[in-house]
Design an enzyme around this catalytic site. Structure first.
Site, mmCIF file in Angstrom:
data_model
loop_
_atom_site.group_PDB
_atom_site.id
_atom_site.type_symbol
_atom_site.label_atom_id
_atom_site.label_comp_id
_atom_site.label_asym_id
_atom_site.label_seq_id
_atom_site.Cartn_x
_atom_site.Cartn_y
_atom_site.Cartn_z
ATOM 1 C CB SER A 1 -10.675 4.533 3.870
ATOM 2 O OG SER A 1 -9.575 5.387 4.020
ATOM 3 C CG ASP B 1 -5.140 0.501 7.834
ATOM 4 O OD1 ASP B 1 -4.361 1.264 7.238
ATOM 5 O OD2 ASP B 1 -6.370 0.692 7.919
ATOM 6 C CG HIS C 1 -6.857 1.129 4.334
ATOM 7 N ND1 HIS C 1 -7.121 1.648 5.574
ATOM 8 C CD2 HIS C 1 -7.358 2.049 3.461
ATOM 9 C CE1 HIS C 1 -7.739 2.824 5.458
ATOM 10 N NE2 HIS C 1 -7.897 3.080 4.191
#
Lengths: 446, 446
Positions: A133, A384, A409
């Site tokens: 991320s 995602d 994710h």
């Protein structure tokens, strides 16, 4: 995940007037480390408590033995225990001034230098940045900005192109909606319909809504129902992000394939009444908020784990991490909402006393031109929503993309699991192959 | 060199609390520019007035037509007319806080973005960074840190390794001394001897010294004679830097091969008296300070053009540009002086209220490890003392070194001259070849 002595580090790497220091936390695991030439896997911490990331990055633990690697998890300044001004760190924009990706990258570069200089046997170790991320963005940027600190980077689910002008602002919510559309019949259609249903019922039935959703704080006004819709929207977004194939606890404790579990409550055909529809929506929301059965009421003031630092991240979004998102209600299942930079900027000014610089991230990190860089893996999951701002095609022989169609994710950063789709197994194996190649390359270097 | 509308730019690129802007000056010459795909040669301004660098970078003017290039000369913040806080810019360490190479590089990246976005026809132009000395370091670092802004860099006489622990601190003055040793019989020997002669005479004959050297401000005390020796040492250093093969005016107006001209006054054998020796030294100094014959007296408070910003550079040296220099009196012709970081740091604290960070430049710019970078030419002159901290061997196919044995400080950036040594002609031709290759490479890119 055990804490090591903290590193004393400059509050401001880029200026000398503020000459204070603070203690940055980092965690080290060296039980599998081959001191003679073993690499260091360095997690570039993102917007939260580093122990939480450490506990959710099983991949690093799993490959440590194979690679003979030391693991280091570095906490991002202004999150967890790494507060530059202690309890005053968030007190005003003056104290928040040193919360930035540039300062965080400099922290990591200084920490790597310190580790190599002080940890017995680490002097010649190749360091590989790993992050997911925003942490994945930092991993890529660390390789791009400090290539002598790290020989390569695994940037998992890193939306480094989610900045103004780089990708369509609607991609993110379109991907969320696709996940729901493919996870059960009519699922996206019913969520799209739910917004109007909430509006209609809110005009007379706020108490019914509050009761049906078991809200901790009952809705009392029209603005409350707007906030309620925003909370629901964020709930669906989060579900898409963590749509893992097995029971897991990341943002919340959830069942396997939680979007399918949600959609089981949203299979209505068009004859359903607004009340029935919203009853289904409330059961769907409980999949996310009450998988354990221990939640007495649903709290609309929060949508995910307290280990994330939402305020800090909002400050970062209000300064350099400007990520346009929008919805149109057609290609996505949400109410139409344009990206309004001016309104966002005004909100930032009101909240933090700062205004975002919309084009700075592109200037700083080079935007879509990654051609001069090397040794970066960008992995993305097809489920995602952040993959919309990610790098999903190879840039060169050494700046490569891995796409995991059934991945949410940064699924690849998690421990492996018997229910993992084959693509993520392949992704992890490929990532380790690259790691080994980078280490060999570093050993060959003069 | 004509000024264009200034660019309004952030005072602090890396923080949002100081949200002021200032006007950065830049110069543009587009008479030879082929709008359709013509490149931009972008001079990364260093520690002085940009018009002076513009006037001393004939190479860019000379190749503009051949390349169909636009020339841009960007002034470095805190120098010339580019003052972030106007007349208060140097008032204290708070106002000086934004004087750094990082901020300057960000200025350049933002300016390039602005130019490409606003200058008709420039959108797809390949930009090549060019700089000499500290400006050469900035050119290389701009390519290293912002590779999507510039396709390549010519870093002329850029001592990017003149930082702690990278090269021996004595190399610089050794090279100065070699220049003098090879420019006339006994020249270095007599300069080495002169320091003791000054000490001896200073004990009784300060007036004689002041008169012999025609000093504007007569020496009055022992500390004055120490400062006098430092001024002489700096004079010899400057002469080595600008030992060009033809009459030129860079730091001062000077004859061709000025070190040879100096050495003509320093050919004494060992039988010379201290007074005769210093008489010769005074004539040698006049080569540097009074080539035009118009200098009424020698001013020991300055050794070079007023176009350079010495105070700003000293602040930069006192913060991140920590460049250890030392002498031993054996391999060089100076009085022995060790590198004393603590004393330097104390001086910085007293003068600016800041302390240098000795290892930051290495962490920030990667030290001697340039292996991940591409498209950088490091050119160095064998006569130039700064070549001791320069890159003088190829790092890879695209990070290359050019050495000009008979070259002084960035000779290759000057207009060509019939008295140029063949090596500098070859260097300039090779540099242009690389420029063309980078532009072709950029056109081929997606």
């Amino acid at each position: 995940c055990h804490s090591k002595p903290t590193l004393v580090i400059s509050i401001d790497h880029f200026g000398f007037f503020e000459n204070g220091t603070f203690k940055q936390r980092y965690l080290v695991a060296d039980q599998h480390w081959h001191q003679a030439g073993g690499p260091i896997l360095f997690y570039t911490g993102n917007e939260g408590d580093i122990t939480w990331f450490c506990n959710n990055t099983g991949f690093m633990w799993q490959v440590a033995e194979e690679l003979g690697a030391m693991l280091v998890f570095a906490e991002h300044r202004y999150y967890g225990d790494s507060m530059p001004f202690g309890p005053d760190s968030y007190s005003d924009s003056k104290h928040l001034n040193y919360l930035s990706s540039e300062q965080a990258l400099a922290d990591f570069a200084v920490l790597i230098r310190e580790l190599k200089g002080s940890w017995p046997g680490a002097r010649s170790s190749a360091v590989i940045a790993v992050g997911g991320s925003y942490g994945g963005m930092l991993a890529a940027w660390l390789r791009m900005k400090y290539p002598s600190a790290v020989v390569g980077a695994l940037a998992a689910s890193a939306p480094i192109w989610q900045f103004p002008g780089m990708v369509p602002c609607g991609d993110f919510h379109r991907i969320v909606s696709q996940d729901f559309a493919s996870s059960g019949p009519n699922c996206d259609v019913n969520i799209r319909r739910s917004w109007g249903a909430i509006d209609k019922i809110a005009s007379t039935g706020l108490a019914w809504l509050s009761g049906t959703f078991s809200l901790c704080a009952p809705l009392k006004s029209r603005p409350d129902s707007v906030a309620f819709k925003e909370w629901l929207q964020e709930t669906w977004v989060n579900l898409a992000m963590v749509d893992y194939p097995y029971e897991a606890s990341f943002l919340q404790p959830l069942p396997a394939w939680p979007v399918q579990a949600v959609c089981r409550h949203l299979g209505f055909d068009s004859s359903v009444s607004d009340y029935q529809l919203l009853q289904g929506v409330s059961e769907a929301a409980r999949v996310y908020y009450n998988h354990t059965g221990a939640t007495a009421c649903l709290n609309t003031s929060s949508t995910a784990t307290g280990s994330l630092g939402f305020l800090g991240w909002y400050y970062q979004a209000c300064t350099e991490m400007v990520m346009p998102l929008c919805t149109d209600g057609v290609q996505d299942m949400f109410e139409p909402q344009a990206w309004d930079f001016q309104a966002f900027s005004d909100e930032c000014q009101a909240l933090f006393g700062v205004r975002p610089r919309a084009s700075w991230a592109e200037t700083l990190y080079g935007g879509k031109d990654l051609s001069a860089h090397s040794n970066i893996i960008f992995s993305n999951g097809g489920l995602d929503p952040w993959s919309g701002g990610g790098v999903t095609r190879n840039i060169s022989d050494s700046v490569v993309a891995i796409v995991i169609p059934q991945g949410a994710h940064h699924l690849d950063l998690r421990y492996d699991n018997e229910r993992d789709p084959p693509a993520v197994r392949g992704a992890r194996a490929l990532e380790v192959d690259y790691f080994k190649a980078w280490v060999r390359q570093a050993r060959r270097a003069p």
